[in-house]
Design a protein around this motif. Structure first.
Motif, PDB file in Angstrom:
ATOM      1  N   TYR A  46       0.856  -0.863   0.195  1.00  0.00           N
ATOM      2  CA  TYR A  46      -0.371   0.178   0.379  1.00  0.00           C
ATOM      3  C   TYR A  46       0.990   1.334   0.677  1.00  0.00           C
ATOM      4  O   TYR A  46       2.008   1.129   0.251  1.00  0.00           O
ATOM      5  CB  TYR A  46      -1.041  -0.069   1.161  1.00  0.00           C
ATOM      6  CG  TYR A  46      -0.682   0.361   2.547  1.00  0.00           C
ATOM      7  CD1 TYR A  46       0.558  -0.486   3.644  1.00  0.00           C
ATOM      8  CD2 TYR A  46      -0.289   1.739   3.101  1.00  0.00           C
ATOM      9  CE1 TYR A  46       1.250   0.551   4.272  1.00  0.00           C
ATOM     10  CE2 TYR A  46      -0.427   2.116   4.108  1.00  0.00           C
ATOM     11  CZ  TYR A  46       0.761   1.741   5.092  1.00  0.00           C
ATOM     12  OH  TYR A  46       1.501   2.042   6.102  1.00  0.00           O
ATOM     13  N   VAL A  47       0.089   2.447  -0.612  1.00  0.00           N
ATOM     14  CA  VAL A  47       0.890   3.497  -0.124  1.00  0.00           C
ATOM     15  C   VAL A  47      -0.137   4.567   0.224  1.00  0.00           C
ATOM     16  O   VAL A  47      -1.383   4.571   0.130  1.00  0.00           O
ATOM     17  CB  VAL A  47       1.469   4.253  -1.914  1.00  0.00           C
ATOM     18  CG1 VAL A  47       1.614   5.674  -1.718  1.00  0.00           C
ATOM     19  CG2 VAL A  47       2.508   3.168  -2.414  1.00  0.00           C
ATOM     20  N   ARG A  48       0.582   5.391   1.644  1.00  0.00           N
ATOM     21  CA  ARG A  48      -0.098   6.753   1.714  1.00  0.00           C
ATOM     22  C   ARG A  48       0.677   7.595   1.851  1.00  0.00           C
ATOM     23  O   ARG A  48       2.052   7.736   2.645  1.00  0.00           O
ATOM     24  CB  ARG A  48      -0.399   5.575   3.416  1.00  0.00           C
ATOM     25  CG  ARG A  48      -1.327   7.223   4.385  1.00  0.00           C
ATOM     26  CD  ARG A  48      -2.069   8.305   3.922  1.00  0.00           C
ATOM     27  NE  ARG A  48      -3.029   9.434   4.933  1.00  0.00           N
ATOM     28  CZ  ARG A  48      -2.966  10.821   4.553  1.00  0.00           C
ATOM     29  NH1 ARG A  48      -3.127  11.370   2.905  1.00  0.00           N
ATOM     30  NH2 ARG A  48      -3.861  10.893   5.469  1.00  0.00           N
ATOM     31  N   ASN A  50       0.631  12.068   3.076  1.00  0.00           N
ATOM     32  CA  ASN A  50      -0.049  12.874   3.019  1.00  0.00           C
ATOM     33  C   ASN A  50       0.282  14.384   2.163  1.00  0.00           C
ATOM     34  O   ASN A  50      -1.181  15.245   2.466  1.00  0.00           O
ATOM     35  CB  ASN A  50       0.441  13.834   4.429  1.00  0.00           C
ATOM     36  CG  ASN A  50      -0.197  11.584   6.019  1.00  0.00           C
ATOM     37  OD1 ASN A  50       0.761  10.870   5.758  1.00  0.00           O
ATOM     38  ND2 ASN A  50      -0.647  12.545   6.592  1.00  0.00           N
ATOM     39  N   CYS A  97      -1.183   1.681   8.378  1.00  0.00           N
ATOM     40  CA  CYS A  97      -1.402   2.809   8.673  1.00  0.00           C
ATOM     41  C   CYS A  97      -2.313   2.792   9.675  1.00  0.00           C
ATOM     42  O   CYS A  97      -2.690   1.721  10.034  1.00  0.00           O
ATOM     43  CB  CYS A  97      -1.972   3.664   6.875  1.00  0.00           C
ATOM     44  SG  CYS A  97      -3.071   4.829   7.597  1.00  0.00           S
ATOM     45  N   SER A  98      -2.252   3.712  10.876  1.00  0.00           N
ATOM     46  CA  SER A  98      -2.526   4.409  11.597  1.00  0.00           C
ATOM     47  C   SER A  98      -4.232   3.978  11.342  1.00  0.00           C
ATOM     48  O   SER A  98      -5.146   3.868  12.464  1.00  0.00           O
ATOM     49  CB  SER A  98      -2.615   5.018  12.403  1.00  0.00           C
ATOM     50  OG  SER A  98      -1.270   6.195  12.665  1.00  0.00           O
ATOM     51  N   GLU A 152       9.523  16.144   1.918  1.00  0.00           N
ATOM     52  CA  GLU A 152       9.051  17.504   0.902  1.00  0.00           C
ATOM     53  C   GLU A 152       9.108  18.522   0.800  1.00  0.00           C
ATOM     54  O   GLU A 152       9.122  19.034   1.964  1.00  0.00           O
ATOM     55  CB  GLU A 152       7.248  16.817   1.732  1.00  0.00           C
ATOM     56  CG  GLU A 152       6.534  15.477   0.941  1.00  0.00           C
ATOM     57  CD  GLU A 152       6.585  14.557   2.088  1.00  0.00           C
ATOM     58  OE1 GLU A 152       7.184  15.025   3.579  1.00  0.00           O
ATOM     59  OE2 GLU A 152       5.701  13.915   2.343  1.00  0.00           O
ATOM     60  N   HIS A 192       7.597   4.665  -1.577  1.00  0.00           N
ATOM     61  CA  HIS A 192       8.060   4.629   0.335  1.00  0.00           C
ATOM     62  C   HIS A 192       8.685   4.968   0.867  1.00  0.00           C
ATOM     63  O   HIS A 192       9.793   4.214   1.864  1.00  0.00           O
ATOM     64  CB  HIS A 192       7.957   2.313  -0.304  1.00  0.00           C
ATOM     65  CG  HIS A 192       6.919   1.999  -0.777  1.00  0.00           C
ATOM     66  ND1 HIS A 192       5.907   2.028  -0.223  1.00  0.00           N
ATOM     67  CD2 HIS A 192       7.048   1.359  -1.847  1.00  0.00           C
ATOM     68  CE1 HIS A 192       4.757   1.694  -1.081  1.00  0.00           C
ATOM     69  NE2 HIS A 192       5.657   1.156  -1.898  1.00  0.00           N
ATOM     70  N   ARG A 197      14.634   7.401   4.355  1.00  0.00           N
ATOM     71  CA  ARG A 197      13.309   6.422   5.168  1.00  0.00           C
ATOM     72  C   ARG A 197      13.253   6.423   6.982  1.00  0.00           C
ATOM     73  O   ARG A 197      14.037   5.404   7.024  1.00  0.00           O
ATOM     74  CB  ARG A 197      12.587   5.983   4.564  1.00  0.00           C
ATOM     75  CG  ARG A 197      10.777   5.142   5.889  1.00  0.00           C
ATOM     76  CD  ARG A 197      10.121   4.557   4.927  1.00  0.00           C
ATOM     77  NE  ARG A 197       8.687   4.997   5.484  1.00  0.00           N
ATOM     78  CZ  ARG A 197       7.673   4.617   4.838  1.00  0.00           C
ATOM     79  NH1 ARG A 197       7.429   4.026   3.957  1.00  0.00           N
ATOM     80  NH2 ARG A 197       6.597   5.228   5.684  1.00  0.00           N
ATOM     81  N   VAL A 206       2.403   6.601  10.277  1.00  0.00           N
ATOM     82  CA  VAL A 206       2.691   7.918  10.218  1.00  0.00           C
ATOM     83  C   VAL A 206       3.877   7.974  11.224  1.00  0.00           C
ATOM     84  O   VAL A 206       4.412   9.287  10.440  1.00  0.00           O
ATOM     85  CB  VAL A 206       1.737   8.139  10.799  1.00  0.00           C
ATOM     86  CG1 VAL A 206       1.426   8.326  11.957  1.00  0.00           C
ATOM     87  CG2 VAL A 206       1.398   9.271  10.265  1.00  0.00           C
ATOM     88  N   ASN A 208       6.530   6.320  10.606  1.00  0.00           N
ATOM     89  CA  ASN A 208       7.965   5.574   9.590  1.00  0.00           C
ATOM     90  C   ASN A 208       8.452   7.068   8.976  1.00  0.00           C
ATOM     91  O   ASN A 208       8.257   7.101   7.399  1.00  0.00           O
ATOM     92  CB  ASN A 208       7.773   4.578   8.652  1.00  0.00           C
ATOM     93  CG  ASN A 208       7.854   4.057  10.005  1.00  0.00           C
ATOM     94  OD1 ASN A 208       8.866   3.073  10.358  1.00  0.00           O
ATOM     95  ND2 ASN A 208       5.972   3.393  10.555  1.00  0.00           N
ATOM     96  N   LYS A 210       9.319   9.533   5.253  1.00  0.00           N
ATOM     97  CA  LYS A 210       9.631   8.865   4.561  1.00  0.00           C
ATOM     98  C   LYS A 210      10.552  10.205   3.870  1.00  0.00           C
ATOM     99  O   LYS A 210      10.522  10.915   4.778  1.00  0.00           O
ATOM    100  CB  LYS A 210       8.617   9.184   2.929  1.00  0.00           C
ATOM    101  CG  LYS A 210       7.891   8.045   3.381  1.00  0.00           C
ATOM    102  CD  LYS A 210       6.961   7.589   2.061  1.00  0.00           C
ATOM    103  CE  LYS A 210       5.192   6.964   2.747  1.00  0.00           C
ATOM    104  NZ  LYS A 210       4.658   6.747   1.138  1.00  0.00           N
TER     105      LYS A 210
END
Ligand code: MSS
Length: 366
Positions: A46-48, A50, A97-98, A152, A192, A197, A206, A208, A210
């Motif tokens: 999976y990817v999340r 924000n 993910c939380s 970012e 990822h 990371r 969250v 962890n 990136k």
């Protein structure tokens, strides 16, 4: 039914058949895609995100990426090339993910409606944070948190604190934490968190961070909104605030991946009921499986390799199922005796759902 959304460019390497694209920043692994080989393949993980994903250019020269280490006796800016000489360790870890399991909250909290697939079990290699800290003279006096900041580039004209990805965990978490450049045997992909990371085993996704650009030992928790107000376990109806618990250590959880309704009807007879179980900070001791919605339980077998306490274990129970409808559930116990609960802990944002009842599946055997 709406058409499947396309994979975003930075995640174009994902196996489209194995994932659900919720949005350009949220991609879930299908429950049917976890398999039984412990490790989640990178192209199914999976990817999340924000924030929008940084440009590919940040992984062009991976060894040149630098992270500022602060809150130690001798602060320093270290490149990946330098970190690679300072230590090496590998950890297999559940990245979750939380908000995984939010989709099962009847209150339908806002946010991605993840069911089980905002999680995977992956292998990370990098330098132990404790080795870096040792080389820089140790943690400075009075520092009690380890705070990681994402790399970012933030949009201009807004208060950085409102959008930046910066999280604090207790400084003690550095004992098992890594600054990782490799995942599942390859340089960490941009999706990822490459080139570098922060990996905090046992802590929810969250934490962890990136493309980490700063790792600081701090006296106080980050004042970034994602720490102070976001990702808080707030009572239903309440807004998040710093007085509420933050999502940090994961707790014992399991779910069944086969058979599931998505597989279509099962034929009567022998079936291997199979799934995954993990203990967050603790190893898994055992998993029970129920075919009657939790009225009666049988001990499942732990199968496959044990990749350490932060990894998940695969489990299987052979059952003989005559024609009928079955509600299959799994309930894990960790080696500290914590048992996966029947019910979720209600909270406004749908975090930390470990309910075995919510994760049960109903299948028809014909
Ligand atoms: N980091 C950064 N830098 N950014 C972002 O956005 N996100 C989070 C983590 N980290 C971020 C970061 C989250 S939130 C999660 S989950 C994770 O990440 C995911 O991962 P992947 O690799 O799977 O994508 Mo929830 O708790």
């Amino acid at each position: 039914a709406s058409a499947a959304k396309p994979l975003p460019g930075y995640a174009s390497f994902k196996n489209a058949d194995a994932v659900i694209v919720h949005s350009s920043t949220t991609i879930e692994t299908k429950r049917s895609a976890f398999g039984s080989s412990v490790i989640t393949p990178t192209n199914q993980l999976y990817v999340r995100n924000n924030l929008p994903t940084p440009p590919e250019s940040i992984v062009a020269d991976r060894d040149a990426w630098a992270v500022q280490i602060d809150g130690v006796k001798k602060p320093a800016k270290l490149t990946v090339a330098e970190l690679k000489k300072m230590g090496l360790e590998t950890v297999t870890m559940v990245l979750q993910c939380s908000g995984n399991g939010r989709g099962f909250f009847p209150s339908k909290p806002s946010g991605t409606q993840w069911t089980v697939g905002a999680a995977g079990c992956v292998v990370w290699s990098g330098v132990p944070v404790r080795d870096v800290v040792k080389a820089l003279g140790g943690v400075a006096d009075g520092m009690v948190y380890m705070t990681g900041t994402g790399g970012e580039v933030l949009p201009a004209g807004i208060d950085p604190k409102t959008v930046m990805v910066e999280r604090s965990v207790p400084a003690a978490a550095m004992q098992d934490a890594l600054l990782a450049w490799e995942m599942n045997g390859e340089p960490v992909s941009l999706a990822h968190g490459g080139p570098l990371r922060l990996i905090v085993p046992g802590y929810t996704g969250v934490n962890n961070i990136k493309y980490i650009k700063q790792l600081a030992f701090t006296a106080k928790e980050s004042e970034a909104h994602i720490m102070s107000h976001g990702y808080r376990i707030s009572p239903p109806g309440a807004k998040g605030d710093p007085s509420q618990p933050s999502v940090q250590e994961m707790s014992v959880k399991s779910w069944i991946n086969s058979p599931i309704p998505e597989d279509g009807n099962q034929s009567a007879g022998k079936v291997q009921i199979q799934g995954v179980a993990f203990g967050g900070m603790n190893a898994i001791k055992g998993v029970e499986v129920s075919i009657d919605g939790g009225k009666t339980w049988k001990q499942a077998r732990l199968i496959g390799p044990d990749m350490g306490k932060y990894a998940w274990r695969q489990f299987a129970l052979q059952a003989d199922l005559p024609k009928g409808t079955y509600t299959l559930a799994s309930r894990a116990t960790d080696d500290k005796g914590n048992v996966q609960p029947e019910t979720r802990g209600e909270n406004q944002s749908g975090y930390n759902n470990t309910s075995w009842a919510d994760h049960a599946v109903t299948v028809t055997v014909a």
